[in-house]
Write an enzyme that holds these catalytic residues in place. Structure first.
Site, PDB file in Angstrom:
ATOM      1  N   HIS A  51       0.683  -1.218  -0.127  1.00 22.00           N
ATOM      2  CA  HIS A  51       0.019   0.190  -0.044  1.00 22.00           C
ATOM      3  C   HIS A  51       0.772   1.213   0.052  1.00 22.00           C
ATOM      4  CE1 HIS A  51      -3.090  -2.930   1.036  1.00 22.00           C
ATOM      5  NE2 HIS A  51      -2.576  -3.204   2.124  1.00 22.00           N
ATOM      6  N   SER A  74       1.635  -0.316  -5.343  1.00 24.44           N
ATOM      7  CA  SER A  74       0.767  -0.607  -4.296  1.00 24.44           C
ATOM      8  C   SER A  74       0.216  -2.090  -4.466  1.00 24.44           C
ATOM      9  CB  SER A  74      -0.480   0.403  -4.292  1.00 24.44           C
ATOM     10  OG  SER A  74      -0.823   0.751  -3.012  1.00 24.44           O
ATOM     11  N   SER A  79      -5.552   1.614  -2.503  1.00 24.52           N
ATOM     12  CA  SER A  79      -4.908   2.084  -1.122  1.00 24.52           C
ATOM     13  C   SER A  79      -4.056   3.230  -1.253  1.00 24.52           C
ATOM     14  CB  SER A  79      -4.337   0.834  -0.353  1.00 24.52           C
ATOM     15  OG  SER A  79      -3.372   0.134  -1.265  1.00 24.52           O
ATOM     16  N   ASP A 137       3.372  -7.791   0.175  1.00 26.53           N
ATOM     17  CA  ASP A 137       2.291  -7.491   1.124  1.00 26.53           C
ATOM     18  C   ASP A 137       1.099  -8.332   0.242  1.00 26.53           C
ATOM     19  OD1 ASP A 137       0.058  -6.995   2.581  1.00 26.53           O
ATOM     20  OD2 ASP A 137       0.538  -4.681   2.731  1.00 26.53           O
ATOM     21  N   GLU A 198       4.575  -9.146   4.330  1.00 28.09           N
ATOM     22  CA  GLU A 198       3.868  -8.601   5.311  1.00 28.09           C
ATOM     23  C   GLU A 198       2.658  -8.866   5.861  1.00 28.09           C
ATOM     24  OE1 GLU A 198       4.864  -5.320   6.219  1.00 28.09           O
ATOM     25  OE2 GLU A 198       2.972  -4.619   7.249  1.00 28.09           O
ATOM     26  N   ASN A 223       5.085 -10.970   8.938  1.00 23.79           N
ATOM     27  CA  ASN A 223       3.693 -10.847   9.650  1.00 23.79           C
ATOM     28  C   ASN A 223       3.834 -11.552  11.000  1.00 23.79           C
ATOM     29  OD1 ASN A 223       0.543 -10.514   9.756  1.00 23.79           O
ATOM     30  ND2 ASN A 223       0.738 -12.698   9.999  1.00 23.79           N
ATOM     31  N   LYS A 228       4.681  -7.351  14.833  1.00 19.86           N
ATOM     32  CA  LYS A 228       3.902  -7.058  13.626  1.00 19.86           C
ATOM     33  C   LYS A 228       2.241  -7.491  13.843  1.00 19.86           C
ATOM     34  CE  LYS A 228       1.817  -6.915   9.575  1.00 19.86           C
ATOM     35  NZ  LYS A 228       0.446  -7.320   9.383  1.00 19.86           N
ATOM     36  N   ASP A 232       0.095  -4.556  14.590  1.00 18.12           N
ATOM     37  CA  ASP A 232      -0.667  -3.837  13.282  1.00 18.12           C
ATOM     38  C   ASP A 232      -1.968  -4.379  13.050  1.00 18.12           C
ATOM     39  OD1 ASP A 232      -1.451  -4.429  10.413  1.00 18.12           O
ATOM     40  OD2 ASP A 232       0.739  -3.801  10.020  1.00 18.12           O
ATOM     41  N   ASN A 233      -2.056  -5.882  12.961  1.00 23.98           N
ATOM     42  CA  ASN A 233      -3.207  -6.484  12.911  1.00 23.98           C
ATOM     43  C   ASN A 233      -4.375  -5.957  13.894  1.00 23.98           C
ATOM     44  OD1 ASN A 233      -1.229  -7.475  11.231  1.00 23.98           O
ATOM     45  ND2 ASN A 233      -2.096  -9.586  11.296  1.00 23.98           N
ATOM     46  N   CYS A 237      -5.909  -2.122  13.195  1.00 23.47           N
ATOM     47  CA  CYS A 237      -7.653  -2.122  12.686  1.00 23.47           C
ATOM     48  C   CYS A 237      -8.287  -1.859  13.627  1.00 23.47           C
ATOM     49  CB  CYS A 237      -7.610  -3.793  12.242  1.00 23.47           C
ATOM     50  SG  CYS A 237      -6.989  -4.290  10.875  1.00 23.47           S
ATOM     51  N   HIS A 343      -7.403  -9.296   3.550  1.00 22.12           N
ATOM     52  CA  HIS A 343      -6.648  -8.692   2.609  1.00 22.12           C
ATOM     53  C   HIS A 343      -7.250  -8.768   1.095  1.00 22.12           C
ATOM     54  CE1 HIS A 343      -2.805  -7.583   0.723  1.00 22.12           C
ATOM     55  NE2 HIS A 343      -2.973  -8.317  -0.191  1.00 22.12           N
ATOM     56  N   HIS A 396      -3.617   2.294   8.599  1.00 21.97           N
ATOM     57  CA  HIS A 396      -3.130   2.406   9.964  1.00 21.97           C
ATOM     58  C   HIS A 396      -2.326   3.748  10.108  1.00 21.97           C
ATOM     59  CE1 HIS A 396      -4.648  -1.678  10.223  1.00 21.97           C
ATOM     60  NE2 HIS A 396      -3.656  -2.502  10.400  1.00 21.97           N
ATOM     61  N   SER A 404       5.764  -2.198  12.371  1.00 22.59           N
ATOM     62  CA  SER A 404       5.681  -3.560  11.249  1.00 22.59           C
ATOM     63  C   SER A 404       6.833  -3.452  10.359  1.00 22.59           C
ATOM     64  CB  SER A 404       4.232  -3.292  10.339  1.00 22.59           C
ATOM     65  OG  SER A 404       3.194  -3.253  11.225  1.00 22.59           O
ATOM     66  N   GLN A 408      10.187  -5.183   8.726  1.00 20.84           N
ATOM     67  CA  GLN A 408      10.428  -5.306   7.263  1.00 20.84           C
ATOM     68  C   GLN A 408      11.891  -4.829   6.973  1.00 20.84           C
ATOM     69  OE1 GLN A 408       9.156  -6.786   4.657  1.00 20.84           O
ATOM     70  NE2 GLN A 408       7.014  -6.604   4.711  1.00 20.84           N
TER      71      GLN A 408
HETATM   72  P1  NAI Z   1      -6.146 -14.771  11.579  1.00 20.90           P
HETATM   73  O1  NAI Z   1      -5.598 -16.200  11.109  1.00 20.90           O
HETATM   74  O2  NAI Z   1      -5.475 -14.375  12.756  1.00 20.90           O
HETATM   75  O3  NAI Z   1      -7.682 -14.656  11.791  1.00 20.90           O
HETATM   76  C1  NAI Z   1      -8.604 -14.901  11.042  1.00 20.90           C
HETATM   77  C2  NAI Z   1      -9.839 -15.835  11.730  1.00 20.90           C
HETATM   78  O4  NAI Z   1     -10.627 -15.710  10.803  1.00 20.90           O
HETATM   79  C3  NAI Z   1      -9.285 -16.822  12.371  1.00 20.90           C
HETATM   80  O5  NAI Z   1      -9.503 -16.890  13.637  1.00 20.90           O
HETATM   81  C4  NAI Z   1     -10.208 -18.109  11.614  1.00 20.90           C
HETATM   82  O6  NAI Z   1     -10.564 -18.945  12.449  1.00 20.90           O
HETATM   83  C5  NAI Z   1     -11.284 -17.077  11.326  1.00 20.90           C
HETATM   84  N1  NAI Z   1     -12.178 -17.716  10.188  1.00 20.90           N
HETATM   85  C6  NAI Z   1     -11.790 -18.546   8.939  1.00 20.90           C
HETATM   86  N2  NAI Z   1     -12.650 -18.605   8.285  1.00 20.90           N
HETATM   87  C7  NAI Z   1     -13.952 -18.334   8.833  1.00 20.90           C
HETATM   88  C8  NAI Z   1     -15.187 -18.216   8.491  1.00 20.90           C
HETATM   89  N3  NAI Z   1     -15.734 -19.018   7.439  1.00 20.90           N
HETATM   90  N4  NAI Z   1     -16.255 -17.666   9.345  1.00 20.90           N
HETATM   91  C9  NAI Z   1     -15.861 -17.016  10.612  1.00 20.90           C
HETATM   92  N5  NAI Z   1     -14.181 -17.059  10.898  1.00 20.90           N
HETATM   93  C10 NAI Z   1     -13.296 -17.538   9.762  1.00 20.90           C
HETATM   94  O7  NAI Z   1      -5.741 -13.660  10.312  1.00 20.90           O
HETATM   95  P2  NAI Z   1      -5.450 -12.099  10.685  1.00 20.90           P
HETATM   96  O8  NAI Z   1      -3.853 -11.723  10.958  1.00 20.90           O
HETATM   97  O9  NAI Z   1      -6.469 -11.706  11.592  1.00 20.90           O
HETATM   98  O10 NAI Z   1      -5.588 -11.341   9.243  1.00 20.90           O
HETATM   99  C11 NAI Z   1      -7.055 -11.533   8.650  1.00 20.90           C
HETATM  100  C12 NAI Z   1      -7.164 -11.114   7.207  1.00 20.90           C
HETATM  101  O11 NAI Z   1      -6.558  -9.596   7.517  1.00 20.90           O
HETATM  102  C13 NAI Z   1      -5.955 -11.467   6.278  1.00 20.90           C
HETATM  103  O12 NAI Z   1      -6.295 -11.499   5.109  1.00 20.90           O
HETATM  104  C14 NAI Z   1      -4.792 -10.533   6.409  1.00 20.90           C
HETATM  105  O13 NAI Z   1      -3.974 -10.690   5.440  1.00 20.90           O
HETATM  106  C15 NAI Z   1      -5.647  -9.147   6.510  1.00 20.90           C
HETATM  107  N6  NAI Z   1      -5.087  -7.871   7.089  1.00 20.90           N
HETATM  108  C16 NAI Z   1      -5.620  -6.795   6.973  1.00 20.90           C
HETATM  109  C17 NAI Z   1      -5.079  -5.530   7.563  1.00 20.90           C
HETATM  110  C18 NAI Z   1      -5.669  -4.307   7.060  1.00 20.90           C
HETATM  111  O14 NAI Z   1      -4.824  -3.162   7.325  1.00 20.90           O
HETATM  112  N7  NAI Z   1      -6.727  -4.219   6.278  1.00 20.90           N
HETATM  113  C19 NAI Z   1      -3.928  -5.531   8.555  1.00 20.90           C
HETATM  114  C20 NAI Z   1      -3.484  -7.065   8.746  1.00 20.90           C
HETATM  115  C21 NAI Z   1      -4.006  -8.205   8.284  1.00 20.90           C
END
Ligand code: NAI
Length: 475
Positions: A51, A74, A79, A137, A198, A223, A228, A232-233, A237, A343, A396, A404, A408
């Site tokens: 991003h 990006s 983003s 990322d 990332e 990650n 991180k 960050d997550n 968020c 993501h 963020h 984070s 990196q």
């Molecule tokens: P995580 O693996 O810690 O959490 C995801 C959760 O979703 C898990 O607990 C899993 O059991 C649950 N899950 C999976 N399938 C499901 C379903 N069908 N119904 C309900 N729950 C379900 O992953 P994390 O770190 O929380 O990341 C989640 C997403 O967010 C990823 O795609 C990551 O890349 C992205 N992300 C986005 C950010 C942003 O700024 N927008 C920042 C950091 C991560």
């Protein structure tokens, strides 16, 4: 210098915000100071796909300060902050007429074709001698190199199936044009010493490739540095999910029913923030451990089907696909807000929504649309189902991204300078470096650490200087 951004005249505004961000990014600034003389990234040619925000600008200029050459895109079509992209191209010492910074190929609101074109531009360096590192990322840059090399080996690019996603068809088209007998992608892959990834979704892709034996270069999983994903997550968020909702809709969150799908790191941050605003938060989970955590944190945990008709706000955080289906959306309340912060955009079935007979999409403003059903009800979809905190707001804030991005930079230095210590595989940074990243952020918050005595250190079996936890400790 070749580059493509929206408007270079935004550079002065971008530079002012970069200067403010630098003050909020003590980890990155400390790393700049620590390595100013030794220049550990001299010779590194880093392709970055992350991003293109103000915070990322500080990351890019840190990599340059440590000796690297950089080209950037990006990792999402919505983003980019155009003033950040412009400021990075112009650079701290350049002018709009004489840009002296880093080639960036990114603007807010790319088409998917443009997005993949940008990714290709940053992967193919003038003179053909780079990149030798990727900073990714979500894994799109890594994917393009791997698919290109794979199809060159096979001698052909497969045709897309009718049911394939639109984006995959675009990638295949690009590869059909660029997979050549000269084996362009195989050569790109052979130059790359490694990738630092990332996010959760990108890391997931890397482990899959490694398991399948198809990973072509080593990777550091940034990650899963504690500083991180647990910051960050979660805390990132916790801040930016509300920012996305507010800037997109400005609807009052207090008193509303909000559903958070997924209670991982991102889900925990989102649920906490929505509760902080006074929403009644309901969590959905598939993992009994995370479901139990959510329940013990005081949230109702149930299935989406149970509550789809009563909730006002939906946020998907799973990194999984088809979480909110077209059928779910057809059953929602009038003006329910549907958003994703994971993501990729496939958490919400946007393609299925568009196929509902008689559905009408109306743009309220960029990245905010109503979708009206034939019965007169409508829902609001943020950022076309893409990550709403970066699509509708600015992602963020700097302080959390400093954590984070310090990881990196350290990961880039590790892979670039100690390549032979990392055979093909996926690695996390050692714990003492994780602790170092945290340490670099304490002073700014006025945190005073307690120092272990020698006897205490011996009693709990750690070194006075750390690491303080075993690798299996989960925080
Ligand atoms: P995580 O693996 O810690 O959490 C995801 C959760 O979703 C898990 O607990 C899993 O059991 C649950 N899950 C999976 N399938 C499901 C379903 N069908 N119904 C309900 N729950 C379900 O992953 P994390 O770190 O929380 O990341 C989640 C997403 O967010 C990823 O795609 C990551 O890349 C992205 N992300 C986005 C950010 C942003 O700024 N927008 C920042 C950091 C991560």
């Amino acid at each position: 210098m070749d580059f493509k951004v929206a408007d270079l005249s935004l550079a002065a505004f971008g530079r002012k915000e970069i200067q403010l961000a630098e003050h909020e990014m003590p980890g990155l600034m400390a790393v700049r100071k620590e390595y100013a003389e030794s220049q550990p990234l001299a010779g590194a040619k880093i392709m970055g796909s992350l991003h293109m925000t103000i915070q990322t600008a500080v990351l890019i200029e840190t990599l340059v300060a440590l000796g690297a050459e950089v080209r950037w895109v990006s990792c999402n079509i919505f983003s980019t902050q155009d003033h950040a992209a412009a400021a990075v191209v112009v650079g701290p010492n350049g002018t709009v007429d004489d840009p002296q910074g880093v080639p960036v190929f990114a603007w807010k609101g790319e088409t998917l074709e443009e997005y993949w074109w940008c990714t290709e531009q940053a992967l193919v360096w003038p003179g053909g001698d780079g990149p030798n590192m990727i900073l990714d990322d979500g894994g799109d840059a890594t994917l393009l190199v791997h698919k290109g090399a794979e199809y060159e080996k096979a001698g052909a690019v497969p045709s897309a199936g009718e049911d394939d996603a639109e984006e995959w068809k675009i990638i295949l088209d690009l590869l059909r044009r660029t997979v050549t007998p000269e084996k362009k992608w195989t050569e790109v892959a052979s130059r790359i010493k490694g990738v630092t990834e990332e996010t959760t979704t990108g890391v997931h892709r890397l482990y899959e490739m490694f398991k399948a034996g198809s990973l072509l270069f080593p990777a550091i999983n940034v990650n899963d540095s504690v500083t991180k994903s647990k910051f960050d997550n979660k805390y990132g968020c916790r801040h930016s999910v509300i920012d996305g909702l507010n800037r997109a809709t400005d609807v009052l969150i207090g008193g509303k029913v909000a559903v958070v799908a997924g209670y991982g790191d991102v889900g925990k941050g989102c649920a906490d923030a929505l509760r902080g605003q006074g929403a009644r938060v309901i969590v959905t989970e598939i993992d009994p451990i995370c479901a139990l955590q959510a329940a013990m944190d005081g949230f109702q945990v149930t299935t989406l089907d149970e509550v789809v008709g009563i909730a006002d706000i939906f946020v998907t955080t799973t990194g999984n696909f088809d979480i909110i289906t077209a059928d779910h959306m057809a059953r929602m309340k009038h003006n329910a807000i549907v958003s994703n912060i994971g993501h990729f955009d496939n958490e919400i079935d946007m393609a299925g929504l568009a196929k509902i007979p008689g559905i009408v999409k109306t743009e309220i403003k960029p990245q905010v649309h109503t979708w009206a059903f034939p019965d007169g009800r409508q829902i609001l979809v943020l950022a076309e189902g893409r990550l709403m905190n970066l699509g509708c707001a600015t992602g963020h804030p700097s302080f959390v991204m400093s954590n984070s991005f310090t990881n990196q930079v350290i990961a880039q230095i590790e892979l670039f300078t100690k390549t032979e210590q990392y055979p093909i595989g996926v690695y996390v940074l050692p714990k003492h470096l994780d602790e170092k990243v945290a340490r670099l952020h304490l002073d700014a918050l006025g945190v005073k650490l307690t120092k272990l005595t020698k006897a205490q250190a011996e009693y709990i079996g750690v070194d006075i200087e750390g690491p303080y936890k075993a690798d299996h400790y989960r925080y």
